[in-house]
Design a protein around this motif. Structure first.
Motif, short mmCIF file in Angstrom:
data_model
loop_
_atom_site.label_atom_id
_atom_site.label_comp_id
_atom_site.label_asym_id
_atom_site.label_seq_id
_atom_site.Cartn_x
_atom_site.Cartn_y
_atom_site.Cartn_z
N ILE A 1 18.04 43.20 9.63
CA ILE A 1 19.32 43.10 10.33
C ILE A 1 19.92 44.48 10.54
CG2 ILE A 1 21.70 42.26 10.14
CD1 ILE A 1 20.47 39.79 8.65
N ALA A 2 19.90 45.32 9.50
CA ALA A 2 20.45 46.67 9.60
C ALA A 2 19.68 47.49 10.64
CB ALA A 2 20.42 47.37 8.24
N PHE A 3 18.36 47.33 10.65
CA PHE A 3 17.55 48.06 11.62
C PHE A 3 17.89 47.65 13.05
CE2 PHE A 3 13.82 48.36 14.37
CZ PHE A 3 13.58 49.72 14.31
N VAL A 4 17.99 46.35 13.29
CA VAL A 4 18.31 45.86 14.64
C VAL A 4 19.68 46.37 15.07
CG1 VAL A 4 18.82 43.79 16.00
CG2 VAL A 4 16.81 43.85 14.51
N LYS A 5 20.67 46.30 14.18
CA LYS A 5 22.01 46.79 14.52
C LYS A 5 22.02 48.28 14.78
CE LYS A 5 24.83 43.26 12.32
NZ LYS A 5 25.81 42.98 11.27
N SER A 6 21.17 49.02 14.06
CA SER A 6 21.14 50.48 14.23
C SER A 6 20.57 50.88 15.58
CB SER A 6 20.32 51.14 13.12
OG SER A 6 18.94 50.98 13.33
N ARG A 7 19.84 50.00 16.24
CA ARG A 7 19.22 50.31 17.52
C ARG A 7 20.09 49.95 18.71
NH1 ARG A 7 16.17 53.93 16.39
NH2 ARG A 7 14.78 53.56 18.11
N GLN A 8 21.23 49.33 18.45
CA GLN A 8 22.10 48.89 19.54
C GLN A 8 23.15 49.94 19.84
OE1 GLN A 8 23.51 45.25 17.86
NE2 GLN A 8 21.82 44.06 18.70
N GLY A 9 23.67 49.93 21.04
CA GLY A 9 24.78 50.80 21.40
C GLY A 9 24.39 51.87 22.40
N GLN A 10 25.41 52.45 23.01
CA GLN A 10 25.21 53.50 24.00
C GLN A 10 26.27 54.57 23.85
OE1 GLN A 10 25.20 51.45 27.80
NE2 GLN A 10 22.99 51.33 27.75
N LEU A 11 25.92 55.77 24.27
CA LEU A 11 26.84 56.89 24.33
C LEU A 11 26.90 57.34 25.79
CD1 LEU A 11 25.53 58.95 21.29
CD2 LEU A 11 27.55 57.48 21.36
N THR A 12 27.96 58.03 26.14
CA THR A 12 28.11 58.54 27.50
C THR A 12 27.92 60.05 27.47
OG1 THR A 12 29.67 56.78 27.98
CG2 THR A 12 29.65 58.64 29.48
N GLY A 13 27.13 60.54 28.40
CA GLY A 13 26.90 61.98 28.50
C GLY A 13 26.75 62.42 29.94
N THR A 14 26.90 63.72 30.15
CA THR A 14 26.81 64.29 31.49
C THR A 14 25.64 65.27 31.55
OG1 THR A 14 29.21 64.17 31.65
CG2 THR A 14 28.11 65.54 33.26
N ALA A 15 24.88 65.18 32.65
CA ALA A 15 23.79 66.13 32.91
C ALA A 15 23.64 66.22 34.42
CB ALA A 15 22.49 65.65 32.27
N ASP A 16 23.38 67.42 34.91
CA ASP A 16 23.20 67.63 36.35
C ASP A 16 24.38 67.08 37.16
OD1 ASP A 16 20.62 68.58 35.66
OD2 ASP A 16 19.83 66.53 35.75
N GLU A 17 25.57 67.28 36.63
CA GLU A 17 26.82 66.85 37.28
C GLU A 17 26.89 65.34 37.51
OE1 GLU A 17 27.68 69.21 40.72
OE2 GLU A 17 27.22 71.07 39.68
N ARG A 18 26.12 64.58 36.74
CA ARG A 18 26.16 63.12 36.81
C ARG A 18 26.42 62.57 35.42
NH1 ARG A 18 21.13 60.60 39.51
NH2 ARG A 18 22.46 58.79 39.35
N GLN A 19 27.04 61.41 35.35
CA GLN A 19 27.33 60.77 34.07
C GLN A 19 26.27 59.71 33.79
OE1 GLN A 19 31.41 59.96 33.58
NE2 GLN A 19 31.15 58.75 31.74
N TYR A 20 25.82 59.63 32.53
CA TYR A 20 24.77 58.71 32.14
C TYR A 20 25.19 57.91 30.92
CZ TYR A 20 21.67 61.60 35.03
OH TYR A 20 21.09 62.28 36.06
N GLU A 21 24.65 56.71 30.81
CA GLU A 21 24.75 55.92 29.59
C GLU A 21 23.45 56.16 28.83
OE1 GLU A 21 27.34 53.99 28.45
OE2 GLU A 21 28.43 54.85 30.15
N ILE A 22 23.56 56.61 27.58
CA ILE A 22 22.39 56.96 26.78
C ILE A 22 22.28 55.97 25.63
CG2 ILE A 22 21.31 58.82 25.45
CD1 ILE A 22 23.74 60.52 26.88
#
Length: 147
Positions: free
Chosen positions: A31-52
């Motif tokens: 359960i902890a492993f599965v939860k640790s793999r979920q989620g996204q961060l927002t970042g910018t590269a090449d003047e574009r915004q991405y969900e990572i």
């Protein structure tokens, strides 16, 4: 314990279902492993915004008041401060390993001693991250599963 995977259509939501007699330490780890793999961060590269995807992040580093997210093939800048990301990611197997670095423990292939009571984490991407001596005790706890 048996494992079964059922393929579903693209339009159906993915989910994980666990059938067990009792919730053992092994089930808690899954359960902890599965939860640790979920989620996204927002970042910018090449003047574009991405969900990572958090699972794609190798480490996060702060340099000159800017914070960068490192994946296998790309570096993104984020508006979050390192301490904010540390709080967001504390349940996702990320650990502060220096004043300026958070490390995804799931991306570490090896840890070796370095000079002055420090360690070096080798990542699956081939990069190396220095673990300063102040953070070595926390690393040892995390690797033992105490964190």
């Amino acid at each position: 314990m048996q494992t079964r995977i059922t393929k579903i259509g693209k339009d159906q939501p993915e989910y994980i279902e666990i059938h067990c007699y009792r919730i053992s330490d092994e089930v808690r780890e899954i359960i902890a492993f599965v939860k640790s793999r979920q989620g996204q961060l927002t970042g910018t590269a090449d003047e574009r915004q991405y969900e990572i995807a958090v699972s794609d992040v190798f480490f996060i580093e702060s340099v000159d008041n800017k914070t960068f997210i490192y994946t296998k093939n790309k570096v993104y800048e984020t508006r979050h401060k390192l301490y904010e990301l540390e709080e967001i990611l504390k349940e996702k197997r990320f650990l502060r390993v220096s004043k300026s670095t958070l490390l995804n423990l799931m991306k570490v292939s090896a840890i070796k001693p370095a000079l002055n009571s420090r360690f070096t984490a080798e990542l699956f991407s081939g990069e190396q991250v220095i673990i300063t001596r102040k953070y070595v005790p926390e690393l040892k706890k995390a690797l033992k599963g105490d964190k």
